[in-house]
Scaffold this active site. Structure first.
Site, PDB file in Angstrom:
ATOM      1  N   ASP A 298       0.865  -1.170   0.000  1.00  0.00           N
ATOM      2  CA  ASP A 298       0.000   0.000   0.000  1.00  0.00           C
ATOM      3  C   ASP A 298       0.915   1.238   0.000  1.00  0.00           C
ATOM      4  O   ASP A 298       2.150   1.141   0.028  1.00  0.00           O
ATOM      5  CB  ASP A 298      -0.961  -0.038   1.186  1.00  0.00           C
TER       6      ASP A 298
HETATM    7  C1  BGC Z   1      -5.074   3.156   0.422  1.00  0.00           C
HETATM    8  C2  BGC Z   1      -5.333   2.095  -0.619  1.00  0.00           C
HETATM    9  C3  BGC Z   1      -5.308   2.685  -1.993  1.00  0.00           C
HETATM   10  C4  BGC Z   1      -3.974   3.377  -2.207  1.00  0.00           C
HETATM   11  C5  BGC Z   1      -3.816   3.960  -3.583  1.00  0.00           C
HETATM   12  C6  BGC Z   1      -3.839   3.987   0.081  1.00  0.00           C
HETATM   13  O1  BGC Z   1      -3.712   5.066   0.913  1.00  0.00           O
HETATM   14  O2  BGC Z   1      -4.905   2.558   1.671  1.00  0.00           O
HETATM   15  O3  BGC Z   1      -6.551   1.446  -0.335  1.00  0.00           O
HETATM   16  O4  BGC Z   1      -5.534   1.697  -2.949  1.00  0.00           O
HETATM   17  O5  BGC Z   1      -3.857   4.420  -1.260  1.00  0.00           O
HETATM   18  O6  BGC Z   1      -4.550   5.095  -3.764  1.00  0.00           O
END
Ligand code: BGC
Length: 742
Positions: A298
């Site tokens: 993530d």
């Molecule tokens: C979130 C994810 C997301 C990623 C990309 C992160 O902050 O936890 O769920 O897919 O950002 O935007």
């Protein structure tokens, strides 16, 4: 002896020819091996690097030098996000074509994999339709409908030239304080498993090359959804038994059905950040479950390992831990530190070339499966898949089916809802005029709060009610401030209430996503509670509409309210769906996918191991939801009183629509294991379905159970069904039977 040899040789020849047949069929993999052989270490590590689009921008504009840098000088494998606003289809096409042009000019000519968070519709495409958030979709108990919403999302994302969607969330939502509760399918493992895999089927279809499909991303593996503190990205503690029983099945099923990518939980599980947990990522997910797709971190989570979790002393150590645990791609996404450190680690023998090749193989496989090697450009023929009128119909259907009627008292022997269309109505409360509150997170922006970015056609609750009953029947006082209701508003409310028949109170939460949505108290904001109290003092009948991503506690005011409609985050067609239900054009049928708490100190789930009214006392139970019609159930019957071994148990119940409306009915089937070696839940959802009954209609609803539907994970972490008595509960009817393993 000689004969034996001949037989063995013949057998080996046959085997070899079978294998070469197989290899022919997986020709794509051969192509990947050829690429891997040609690639330098730098090119391989580049494929494992994902940057945010803004890294390609300078002074608000796409920058040629940066484009060349990240596609040719040090080419990376993936890009995510937007330049800060939703783009039109043609803007997306132009942007992605330019990126792919540059990739094709690189030495290896490997196309870019573009990823986006289209988590309830194509979030970042201008004028895309947005569906209810998962929490509302789970209330529909309609998996086919959810599959359809995912199919539409896939089409609108692919029409934008993007082929990778970071969705669905497969974490089970058992911490209602958590700011991402709305992204979950609720607190029950079966709901999350069935809706999650339905969504994945909708996104991926049978062929990722098709212009109708995109790669999905199961997230966030694993344990993210139950932070002990309730705050986003904070530690979770889950016993091994609960992990197997509640949190793994949704991922396991998604893997078995071929999900192509997975994102890892930013938080820690039982003291270990999941990003460095080799047992979970490599041993379990990749090896035991056989996941062949790509594992992405993530946002900034490798950095998090040393900045927040303090399990590594610097970035390099963090990179080593994560890659050796089984991470294939790093959503770095703000710089090239991951790239530099990983190259150094391989050169120093700290990360093996086999591990790098495994990661690159997985990344290239997704690219190849998506058809990027055949044509990396946005597909012109996919444009026709964008913005179809029927998408709005599905969005309306999904919003309508999600709405959950929690209270509908009688006034002078008649239920308050539905309201007559000639009623005079006063609409009040911060959500009345708020698109943000209707949509929640990931709605044309990350936080969903930039209302100027919403399509012009999107209605607020006030506008939809005006359309329904005429502006002259509607007055409204609303400031759209969820934490602050002014004295002036309260005064106006008292005054205007005098001239109306009903007050429609629109309360709930503003939009938020992730950490900015952290709260300390699940109670609805103090000012909204005060507003409701003033409304109650007017003695007018009050209908409360809640637009919220998590169950904000309203026990202080609920007895003074006549009807409560929980709308969750219903999105694009949400306001229309609310108006349809309030004024009787649609009969509500959503049922709760979580236990709606009454007290901040009592946040138990419906399937908690111990349950009596002292330990479990929700405002409304999991599965609760009213209708305008009157369904009566009877004759719950089983095909046998003793289920043996692998036999099937047929369960039937008669349902009669005795009321004045046609209607859909969600039918949940719960099972209670009366005695088990691990404290059994008082009941557990084992099947669910939705049936439609015209008024006056009688239907037989059928289910089939096997021993698997009675099973649980025991203390040796094995899924077992133990002999003994079980009780089936459907629509309040109960019947018991015995299970006997031969
Ligand atoms: C979130 C994810 C997301 C990623 C990309 C992160 O902050 O936890 O769920 O897919 O950002 O935007």
């Amino acid at each position: 002896m000689f004969k034996k040899k001949v037989v063995v040789i013949v057998f080996l020849v046959i085997l070899a020819s079978c294998q070469s047949d197989k290899e022919n069929k997986t020709f794509k993999n051969d192509k990947i091996e050829v690429l891997i052989k040609k690639m330098t270490l730098e090119e391989k590590v580049g494929q494992m690097t994902q940057l945010t689009l803004k890294k390609f921008y300078k002074k608000g504009k796409l920058n040629k030098d940066l484009l060349i840098k990240y596609t040719q000088t040090t080419p990376i494998g993936s890009v995510l996000n937007t330049p800060g606003r939703p783009l039109s289809i043609s803007e997306w096409h132009e942007l992605i074509s330019e990126i792919q042009d540059n990739c094709l000019a690189s030495r290896m000519k490997i196309p870019m994999l573009y990823g986006i968070d289209a988590i309830h519709g194509a979030t970042y495409t201008k004028d895309a339709v947005l569906f209810p958030h998962n929490i509302g979709l789970a209330a529909t108990r309609n998996v086919e409908l959810v599959k359809k919403t995912a199919e539409i999302t896939a089409k609108e994302v692919r029409a934008s030239g993007i082929r990778w969607n970071f969705d669905p969330v497969l974490g089970v939502g058992r911490q209602p304080l958590w700011s991402r509760f709305e992204e979950t399918f609720g607190e029950d493992v079966l709901l999350v498993t069935e809706f999650g895999s339905g969504a994945i089927k909708g996104y991926e279809g049978d062929d990722l090359k098709s212009i109708n499909n995109v790669s999905s991303c199961m997230k966030h593996f694993i344990g993210y959804s139950v932070p002990q503190s309730g705050k986003d990205r904070t530690p979770a503690y889950i016993t091994a038994q609960q992990l197997e029983e509640v949190f793994m099945p949704s991922f396991k099923k998604a893997v078995a059905s071929g999900a192509s990518t997975v994102m890892i939980n930013s938080g820690s599980l039982n003291g270990i950040p999941v990003h460095i947990n080799k047992e979970l990522i490599t041993d379990l997910l990749k090896n035991k479950w056989g996941f062949k797709g790509l594992v992405v971190t993530d946002w900034e989570d490798i950095l998090y390992l040393y900045k927040e979790h303090h399990v590594a002393k610097n970035n390099k150590e963090a990179v080593k831990m994560a890659i050796n645990a089984g991470i294939d791609m790093s959503m770095v996404p703000m710089n090239m530190t991951f790239y530099d450190d990983l190259i150094a680690l391989v050169n120093q023998g700290e990360v093996s070339m086999e591990r790098i090749d495994d990661a690159v193989r997985r990344i290239l496989k997704v690219k190849m499966d998506l058809g990027l090697f055949d044509n990396p450009y946005p597909e012109k023929e996919a444009i026709k898949n964008f913005g179809k009128k029927e998408y709005r119909d599905i969005a309306l259907q999904a919003a309508r089916e999600s709405m959950t009627l929690l209270k509908n008292d009688s006034l002078q022997n008649k239920a308050v809802l539905p309201l007559k269309k000639n009623s005079k109505v006063l609409i009040s409360g911060p959500a009345a005029n708020s698109l943000a509150s209707l949509h929640g997170s990931w709605s044309y922006s990350w936080q969903g709060d930039k209302e100027a970015l919403f399509p012009e056609s999107t209605l607020t609750i006030k506008e939809a009610i005006q359309n329904k009953i005429g502006a002259s029947n509607v007055s409204c006082i609303s400031s759209s401030k969820f934490e602050k209701v002014t004295k002036k508003e309260l005064k106006l409310l008292r005054q205007k209430a005098k001239n109306v028949d009903f007050i429609v109170l629109c309360l709930g939460e503003n939009s938020y996503a992730e950490t900015p949505g952290n709260i300390d108290d699940l109670t609805l904001s103090r000012d909204q509670i005060e507003l409701a109290k003033v409304a109650i003092e007017t003695n007018k009948p009050i209908v409360l509409v809640l637009t919220e991503g998590r169950p904000r506690i309203i026990s202080e005011i609920v007895s003074g309210i006549d009807a409560v409609l929980l709308a969750y985050r219903p999105s694009s067609q949400g306001a229309n769906a609310i108006a349809d239900i309030l004024f009787g054009d649609y009969n509500p049928n959503g049922v709760l996918p979580f236990s709606y708490p009454k007290h901040t100190g009592n946040l138990l789930t419906y399937d908690a191991p111990i349950r009596n009214t002292e330990t479990f006392n929700p405002q409304w139970e999991f599965g609760y939801g009213l209708s305008y019609t009157n369904f009566k159930s009877s004759n719950l019957k089983l095909s046998t009183k003793t289920l043996k071994g692998d036999e099937k148990l047929k369960v039937t119940i008669e349902v009669m629509n005795e009321g004045d409306f046609d209607g859909e009915l969600a039918v949940d089937l719960f099972v209670r294991d009366k005695v088990a070696s691990v404290i059994p839940p008082m009941k557990k959802l084992r099947k669910f379905k939705k049936v439609f009954l015209k008024k006056g209609e009688l239907k037989l609803v059928e289910f089939e159970l096997t021993k698997n539907d009675l099973s649980f994970v025991n203390s040796d972490l094995e899924r077992v069904t133990e002999n003994g008595s079980f009780v089936i509960e459907i629509l309040g009817e109960k019947v018991s039977f015995e299970y006997l393993n031969n």
